[in-house]
Design a protein around this motif. Structure first.
Motif, PDB file in Angstrom:
ATOM      1  N   ARG A  48      62.454  82.627 112.266  1.00  0.00           N
ATOM      2  CA  ARG A  48      63.706  82.824 113.006  1.00  0.00           C
ATOM      3  C   ARG A  48      64.646  83.782 112.278  1.00  0.00           C
ATOM      4  O   ARG A  48      65.610  84.277 112.863  1.00  0.00           O
ATOM      5  CB  ARG A  48      64.413  81.480 113.196  1.00  0.00           C
ATOM      6  N   TYR A  59      68.738  79.935 110.669  1.00  0.00           N
ATOM      7  CA  TYR A  59      68.000  79.037 109.779  1.00  0.00           C
ATOM      8  C   TYR A  59      68.408  77.624 110.138  1.00  0.00           C
ATOM      9  O   TYR A  59      69.602  77.285 110.112  1.00  0.00           O
ATOM     10  CB  TYR A  59      68.333  79.338 108.321  1.00  0.00           C
ATOM     11  N   VAL A  60      67.435  76.798 110.506  1.00  0.00           N
ATOM     12  CA  VAL A  60      67.707  75.415 110.892  1.00  0.00           C
ATOM     13  C   VAL A  60      67.383  74.511 109.717  1.00  0.00           C
ATOM     14  O   VAL A  60      66.233  74.430 109.277  1.00  0.00           O
ATOM     15  CB  VAL A  60      66.879  75.006 112.126  1.00  0.00           C
ATOM     16  N   CYS A  91      66.803  70.959 107.801  1.00  0.00           N
ATOM     17  CA  CYS A  91      66.240  69.663 108.195  1.00  0.00           C
ATOM     18  C   CYS A  91      67.310  68.575 108.053  1.00  0.00           C
ATOM     19  O   CYS A  91      68.253  68.700 107.274  1.00  0.00           O
ATOM     20  CB  CYS A  91      65.031  69.324 107.330  1.00  0.00           C
ATOM     21  N   ASN A 147      60.223  78.071 110.930  1.00  0.00           N
ATOM     22  CA  ASN A 147      61.671  78.247 110.813  1.00  0.00           C
ATOM     23  C   ASN A 147      62.002  79.591 110.160  1.00  0.00           C
ATOM     24  O   ASN A 147      62.943  80.274 110.578  1.00  0.00           O
ATOM     25  CB  ASN A 147      62.270  77.102 110.000  1.00  0.00           C
ATOM     26  N   CYS A 195      61.779  73.278 110.672  1.00  0.00           N
ATOM     27  CA  CYS A 195      63.075  73.366 110.005  1.00  0.00           C
ATOM     28  C   CYS A 195      62.849  73.660 108.539  1.00  0.00           C
ATOM     29  O   CYS A 195      61.710  73.653 108.052  1.00  0.00           O
ATOM     30  CB  CYS A 195      63.869  72.068 110.198  1.00  0.00           C
TER      31      CYS A 195
END
Length: 581
Positions: A125, A102-103, A105, A122, A116
């Motif tokens: 992912r 998990y990206v 922001c 996102n 993100c």
């Protein structure tokens, strides 16, 4: 003991000929097998809950909870749908755990670097796994883990409900392309991959909402498939899928299932945007101003709802128009025979008349009705009689009641971001409604030849009160228990709990119950955003209150019980088990 076994979801597709072992019907009331405990979604277990609860154990089920909360508009809300843990009388527990990556922001909420945060790119992912655990000497011991290839649908653009279901010998898990994996409970081995579209996994199809297993081992679930229209719009084509014990598949197409529903090319009224309060002033000739219209697109299931099956085999499902801006106002409660032929379908339009001047005052506040602009009773967002809304952001599912009737929790904007619990009899005739705090699959407590229902009843626009309310069979309030906690708390690494009263919640905290648990005595178990599990008896008296992890604007969350009376509750991305020892 289970054999440890891990498998990815690229399992082989199998034919629909192998036999499936039947569900042990005598255990159905004592195992928590699916959303709402059973196929009717009544949320009641056959046993009494344990008393003098304490924290027995806990595990992280969502390692991204802090990042997800930071991305929300408030900076502290979990924008996810949490599934119900499954339990059986053999000491097995099945929980959904998230993985992958998990990206966040930078800064949170900025949308950069894309994708993100809560952007669907996102979320793709991430992974969703079912983990089997087993009680051994008072400890939950991992047995096997199965990682599905299911992803949230780009149709919705958010994380929808990933809810498995369990029979005596198998666990069913949503997969990619509208498929469902049938796993052996003992090992996690893939017995079959159920695919209503043949041998190919369709990349634009999506298994939506919870899986439902009836007492005979028949599986029901919804699929939505993205399909472009000739004028460049993205439609959502939906099916209700029925899978028999021997894996014979039948489908019902929502496009043709609901008589009288708008066709995909028909026009549906949208909702007003722009200057508030709504509705806009009347036309020069004095006629009311109405919102614009767009194609309704197809009927399909609510994206995080689970079908229900009543004691007589009637299947209940919820349909709505796919159009994103107005489709929720064109919904239906649908009843089907066991072979998926139609029994009845009742529109959620043309029933309510409690808008302007009733629940919504005339005035200059943005949430009021514009004075002189709206007739009595209309929805200010449409200037039309209110429709009970079918909201994709809700995991509310129909509940099949003991007398053959059905209730469903709708959502509206005009009545304080709340909704109405709507009740229909066994022939589809409207009976009653209760204006309540939205997104609930009510718990049911049979007693004295009748039954009562438990709901959450949050007052959002007035900042409280926040109640758990018990209704009688006619949806008349019997009592309410009000949250009065004002402190913000957190469990520290040493296990102690630190609390401060910042003065931000003078009227208590919202209940974040999406599906409560009810024990055999009518005691209800539910969660609040204050971070506590509450236990309230059948007379509305608090029996217990146990703090879990953190005061957080939680995702609406289900609670489960097991046959010993232990409680399974989620808070801040963690699953807590509570018991007496």
């Amino acid at each position: 003991m289970f054999a440890r076994f891990a498998v990815v979801a690229a399992a082989l597709l199998v034919s629909a000929t192998s036999a499936v072992a039947p569900v042990a019907e005598e255990r159905a009331g004592c195992d928590w097998t699916q959303w709402g405990q059973n196929a009717a979604h009544t949320g009641q277990l056959c046993t009494g809950g344990e008393r003098d609860l304490r924290l027995v154990t806990h595990l992280v089920v969502d390692p991204f909870a802090a990042q997800e909360a930071a991305e929300s508009t408030s900076g502290s809300y979990l924008p996810v749908h949490l599934p119900a843990p499954l339990t059986d009388g053999d000491g097995n527990v099945f929980v959904v755990r998230k993985g992958g990556s998990y990206v966040g922001c930078d800064p949170p909420g900025s949308g950069r670097p894309a994708p993100c945060g809560n952007d669907i790119g996102n979320l793709e992912r991430e992974t969703w796994s079912l983990q089997a655990l087993h009680w051994q000497r008072g400890q939950l011991v991992p047995q096997w883990t199965f990682t599905s290839d299911w992803k949230p649908s780009r149709i919705f653009g958010k994380e929808s409900l990933f809810q498995s279901a369990m029979s005596e010998d198998f666990v069913y898990v949503p997969g990619a392309g509208g498929t469902v994996f049938q796993l052996a409970k003992s090992s996690g081995r893939v017995v079959a991959r159920i695919n209503p579209f043949g041998a190919t996994v369709d990349p634009v199809a999506f298994a939506s909402g919870g899986l439902t297993l009836d007492a005979h081992g028949t599986l029901f679930y919804d699929v939505v498939k993205s399909e472009p229209t000739s004028d460049g719009l993205e439609d959502g084509h939906g099916w209700l899928v029925r899978v028999s014990r021997d894996r014979k598949i039948t489908t019902a197409d929502y496009r043709t299932l609901v008589p009288g529903a708008p066709r995909p090319t028909d026009l549906c009224y949208q909702e007003f945007t722009g200057q508030r309060p709504f509705p806009p002033p009347p036309q020069p000739d004095g006629s009311p101003t109405l919102p614009g219209q767009l194609p309704c697109l197809s009927q399909r299931a609510a994206l995080s709802s689970a079908p229900a099956v009543g004691p007589d085999g009637t299947i209940f499902t919820i349909s709505r128009a796919h159009d994103a801006r107005g489709g929720r106002n064109y919904g239906y409660v649908v009843a089907l025979n066991p072979d998926l032929t139609l029994k009845w379908a009742t529109s959620l339009r043309g029933i309510l008349d409690d808008g302007c001047g009733v629940l919504v005052p005339y005035g200059d506040d943005p949430n009021d009705c514009r004075p002189g602009a709206a007739p009595l009773g209309v929805d200010p967002y449409t200037n039309l009689p209110p429709a009970a809304g079918v909201d994709d952001s809700s995991s509310a599912s129909p509940v099949a009641l003991p007398d053959g009737s059905v209730v469903y929790g709708t959502r509206n904007v005009y009545n304080g971001l709340r909704g109405h619990l709507m009740k229909f009899d066994r022939t589809g005739h409207y009976l009653a409604n209760f204006d309540y705090g939205w997104d609930i699959t009510p718990g049911v407590a049979p007693h004295d030849g009748t039954y009562s229902l438990y709901i959450k009843n949050n007052d959002y626009f007035s900042d409280g009160p926040y109640d758990v309310t018990r209704l009688d069979a006619g949806l008349v309030k019997e009592w309410s228990y009000t949250n009065t906690e004002t402190r913000t708390c957190e469990r520290l690494p040493d296990g102690t709990v630190s609390c401060v009263d910042e003065g931000n919640h003078p009227n208590g905290f919202e209940w974040c119950i999406s599906a409560p648990a009810v024990d055999r005595d009518g005691t209800v178990y539910g969660l609040s955003q204050d971070g506590n599990l509450y236990v309230v008896d059948s007379q509305g008296h608090q029996r217990e209150k146990v703090f879990l992890s953190k005061t957080i604007a939680s995702a609406y969350t289900p609670v489960s019980l097991d046959s010993r009376g232990r409680v399974y509750a989620q808070n801040n991305g963690e699953l807590y088990v509570l018991g007496s020892g």
